[in-house]
Design a protein around this motif. Structure first.
Motif, PDB file in Angstrom:
ATOM      1  N   LEU A 213       0.841  -1.190   0.000  1.00 43.72           N
ATOM      2  CA  LEU A 213       0.000   0.000   0.000  1.00 43.72           C
ATOM      3  C   LEU A 213       0.878   1.242   0.000  1.00 43.72           C
ATOM      4  N   ARG A 214       0.488   2.195  -0.835  1.00 43.46           N
ATOM      5  CA  ARG A 214       1.162   3.484  -0.842  1.00 43.46           C
ATOM      6  C   ARG A 214       0.707   4.287   0.368  1.00 43.46           C
TER       7      ARG A 214
ATOM      8  N   MET B 267      -0.246  -1.029  -4.739  1.00 43.99           N
ATOM      9  CA  MET B 267       0.824  -1.035  -5.729  1.00 43.99           C
ATOM     10  C   MET B 267       1.503  -2.399  -5.720  1.00 43.99           C
ATOM     11  N   TRP B 268       2.082  -2.741  -6.857  1.00 41.02           N
ATOM     12  CA  TRP B 268       2.845  -3.985  -6.956  1.00 41.02           C
ATOM     13  C   TRP B 268       4.329  -3.650  -7.014  1.00 41.02           C
ATOM     14  N   VAL B 269       5.097  -4.409  -6.233  1.00 37.07           N
ATOM     15  CA  VAL B 269       6.536  -4.163  -6.134  1.00 37.07           C
ATOM     16  C   VAL B 269       7.299  -5.407  -6.543  1.00 37.07           C
ATOM     17  N   ASP B 270       8.282  -5.220  -7.416  1.00 39.39           N
ATOM     18  CA  ASP B 270       9.213  -6.287  -7.799  1.00 39.39           C
ATOM     19  C   ASP B 270      10.467  -6.113  -6.945  1.00 39.39           C
ATOM     20  N   GLY B 271      10.713  -7.069  -6.025  1.00 39.03           N
ATOM     21  CA  GLY B 271      11.820  -6.896  -5.093  1.00 39.03           C
ATOM     22  C   GLY B 271      12.880  -7.974  -5.190  1.00 39.03           C
ATOM     23  N   ASP B 272      14.147  -7.553  -5.052  1.00 38.31           N
ATOM     24  CA  ASP B 272      15.294  -8.466  -4.940  1.00 38.31           C
ATOM     25  C   ASP B 272      15.960  -8.187  -3.597  1.00 38.31           C
ATOM     26  N   TYR B 273      16.150  -9.258  -2.812  1.00 35.54           N
ATOM     27  CA  TYR B 273      16.685  -9.091  -1.465  1.00 35.54           C
ATOM     28  C   TYR B 273      17.815 -10.099  -1.234  1.00 35.54           C
ATOM     29  N   ILE B 274      18.861  -9.632  -0.501  1.00 38.77           N
ATOM     30  CA  ILE B 274      19.970 -10.518  -0.122  1.00 38.77           C
ATOM     31  C   ILE B 274      20.306 -10.287   1.350  1.00 38.77           C
ATOM     32  N   CYS B 275      20.875 -11.312   1.960  1.00 35.77           N
ATOM     33  CA  CYS B 275      21.317 -11.198   3.346  1.00 35.77           C
ATOM     34  C   CYS B 275      22.756 -10.674   3.391  1.00 35.77           C
TER      35      CYS B 275
ATOM     36  N   ILE C  58       6.079  -2.061 -10.213  1.00 34.27           N
ATOM     37  CA  ILE C  58       5.655  -2.753 -11.446  1.00 34.27           C
ATOM     38  C   ILE C  58       4.126  -2.784 -11.544  1.00 34.27           C
ATOM     39  N   THR C  59       3.482  -1.802 -10.928  1.00 38.78           N
ATOM     40  CA  THR C  59       2.019  -1.784 -10.911  1.00 38.78           C
ATOM     41  C   THR C  59       1.447  -1.778 -12.321  1.00 38.78           C
ATOM     42  N   ASN C  60       1.975  -0.922 -13.195  1.00 34.90           N
ATOM     43  CA  ASN C  60       1.462  -0.840 -14.568  1.00 34.90           C
ATOM     44  C   ASN C  60       1.653  -2.162 -15.306  1.00 34.90           C
ATOM     45  N   ARG C  61       2.839  -2.754 -15.124  1.00 35.41           N
ATOM     46  CA  ARG C  61       3.107  -4.026 -15.794  1.00 35.41           C
ATOM     47  C   ARG C  61       2.186  -5.112 -15.271  1.00 35.41           C
ATOM     48  N   LYS C  62       1.971  -5.122 -13.934  1.00 34.07           N
ATOM     49  CA  LYS C  62       1.113  -6.136 -13.319  1.00 34.07           C
ATOM     50  C   LYS C  62      -0.330  -5.976 -13.796  1.00 34.07           C
TER      51      LYS C  62
END
Length: 338
Positions: free
Chosen positions: A16-17, A23-31, A49-53
């Protein structure tokens, strides 16, 4: 847990904004680890990536709508191999050919339904040359042996080397239409050859058709009476009571059978043995059919017979009628007096 187990994670999440919208979020996470290999922190990147989704969701919805359209289309749709094996088909295809369930792709050949199997091979040759065939009339036979008259539209599917690899087809069942047209031709032929005059009117009693016998009896050609009511046949000596009976029958959508004095185009009277029948379709009145028979000669003969009968009855002479064996069949009043 997946992040901590593997040390990295790629995931799409719904968030949520600050204004409360989704909104949709494309996330990459590392430790992040310390020198002893213990997790000391996390590092991540996020992309909106809301528009793409939303576009993907719209695409999926469109795909579902297309699949629904394919399944419920009024035409029998299918995709075939070049050899004619069915790769996919819709429910209308199953119903048309009397199939109970969709065949396993590649197991059912459409050639089996062609009334002329060789025709299918000729159509493939045409597809290769012309890429598509439109509104082609063809006859099929269903799984239960019923003949199907159809309109066929075929589109070739070609690969990057312009080689035909599949065929998409659309079949429209016109069996009922063909039978109806044949019935109309038969009825038209029958109307032309019968000796009785026939007139067909609409529900407002305006003439829409008549046959050659009607013209022969009345002198009126079909083109002269189209759009008119049949009152043009009535004249000064047409019995108004009979006319009233005809109108009452028509108003009640019932049949009329009777005799009426009508008039030809040249003004000469003729006796018409008239039969009128209302025609219904699905319970609704659609037409009237009137059948005219010229019985003038018969009426004249009946009148002559009545005159002769009166003359015999009133004759001053004795009159006796016998059969061939001499048995008396009739005597007039004068004979009884004698």
């Amino acid at each position: 847990n997946a992040l901590f187990d593997s040390g990295s994670l790629h995931i799409d999440t719904s968030e949520l904004r600050s204004d409360g919208t989704q909104m949709w979020v494309d996330g990459d996470y590392i430790c992040l680890y310390d020198s002893k290999g213990s997790i000391k922190g996390l590092f991540g990147t996020q992309q909106d990536i809301t528009n793409r989704k939303n576009a993907l969701n719209e695409l999926q919805l469109s795909k579902m709508e297309l699949e629904e359209y394919f399944e419920n289309d009024i035409s029998a749709n299918y995709i075939l191999t070049i050899d004619g094996y069915v790769l996919s088909c819709n429910n209308t295809f199953l119903k048309l050919f009397g199939l109970t369930k969709k065949p396993v792709p590649g197991t059912l050949n459409i050639i089996d339904f062609y009334k002329d199997p060789e025709l299918r091979n000729k159509l493939v040759v045409r597809i290769i040359e012309e890429r598509k065939i439109e509104n082609y009339t063809v006859d099929f036979v269903s799984a239960n042996g019923q003949e199907i008259n159809a309109i066929l539209n075929i589109i070739g599917i070609f690969d990057e080397n312009d080689k035909l690899i599949k065929i998409r087809g659309y079949i429209v069942d016109i069996t009922k239409q063909i039978k109806a047209e044949a019935a109309i031709r038969l009825n038209d032929t029958a109307l032309k050859v019968i000796s009785q005059g026939v007139v067909i009117t609409d529900t407002n009693r305006h003439v829409i058709s008549s046959n050659a016998s009607f013209t022969s009896i009345t002198g009126y050609s079909e083109s002269e009476i189209i759009g008119s009511t049949c009152k043009f046949l009535q004249g000064p000596l047409s019995n108004p009571l009979t006319v009233a009976e005809i109108n009452e029958a028509l108003n009640n959508n019932s049949e009329f059978d009777g005799e009426i004095l009508n008039y030809r185009k040249d003004g000469t009277p003729f006796w018409n043995e008239l039969a009128i029948s209302p025609i219904f379709s699905n319970g609704l009145l659609t037409h009237y059919i009137g059948v005219t028979r010229d019985i003038t000669e018969r009426k004249h003969a009946e009148e002559q017979l009545r005159k002769l009968s009166r003359a015999v009855e009133q004759s001053s002479s004795s009159i006796i009628l016998t059969d061939l064996q001499g048995n008396i069949e009739y005597v007039n009043p004068k004979t009884l007096k004698v």
